[in-house]
Design an enzyme around this catalytic site. Sequence first.
Site: not given
Lengths: 103, 208
Positions: B114, B117-119
């Site tokens: 991702c 972000c940090s999905c």
Amino acid sequence: MRQHHDMGGLPAGPVERQEHDYALWEKRVDALMVLLSEPQRALLRVDELRRNIEALGAAAYENMSYYERWISAIANTLLQRGVLSADELGRKLAEIEARKTAE
Amino acid sequence: MTDIHHLHPHPHPTAPDRDGPQGYYQALEIAVRELLIGKGIISADDVRRAVEAMDARTPAQGARVVARAWTNPGYKARLLADGTAAVRELGIEMATTRLIVVENAPALHNLVVCTLCSCYPRMVLGLPPDWYKSRAYRSRAVREPRAVLREFGTELPEAVELRVHDSTADMRYLVLPERPPGTEGWSEERLAALVTRDSMIGVTRCRA
């Protein structure tokens, strides 16, 4: 213009294979996100969380940990929505600080 | 006062996610939580239950999904067609996100990142490792994925196609790794034990 969080494709160093067990306070931040997002509350949309994380600015990515960014963004969302006021949040933080000192 | 650090003498990882003594952000978490509880928006029990639910989500769930797909062609077809519905068959709810399962093959490898972000498929794999959220991984996985894979010990021949999937808030990817050779006739449970978290992110392969 590319913003600071939009880092895909930029040069960077080796991937450091870091892991850590999440601390309870980090899990609680995560829990707050989950609970506020639930349809019966609908007080936090994933887009709001991200927008408020990105609004913390470039330095936040260097200086703040992941869940530090999250709790800041959650608090800002709740202030923007008027769920919390800056006054009551400030008073609560002062109360927590006083509790900590008393311990 | 007991110093909790003396109770677990192992060295602390030098991760960017700090869990040291209570600082400003820990106090902020307490403040927000207590104010929300005071307003009746959430309860202390809600928080405890949400923490427990997240703790219960581990890569073992994803491993069950993969092992089922390896042993049941019908399930595999459903998983690739509609990941969200297929993991629900195993009791995993994706909540507001959609799960897309991408299958590795001898000539095709998939990698998940991702960049923005940090999905992460947290409903299937639990919370992501720190490196998944790191600048280095997010930046380089889309630019020089083969070099990143090498850092994880995965040598991908040039002839193997590599697809990198950039997750979004609404779309989460899970890699269906290749079933290792020599596992014919193995039970689902035995196969599930081979399936690592990293193989479902795509940075490694499964080995028997």
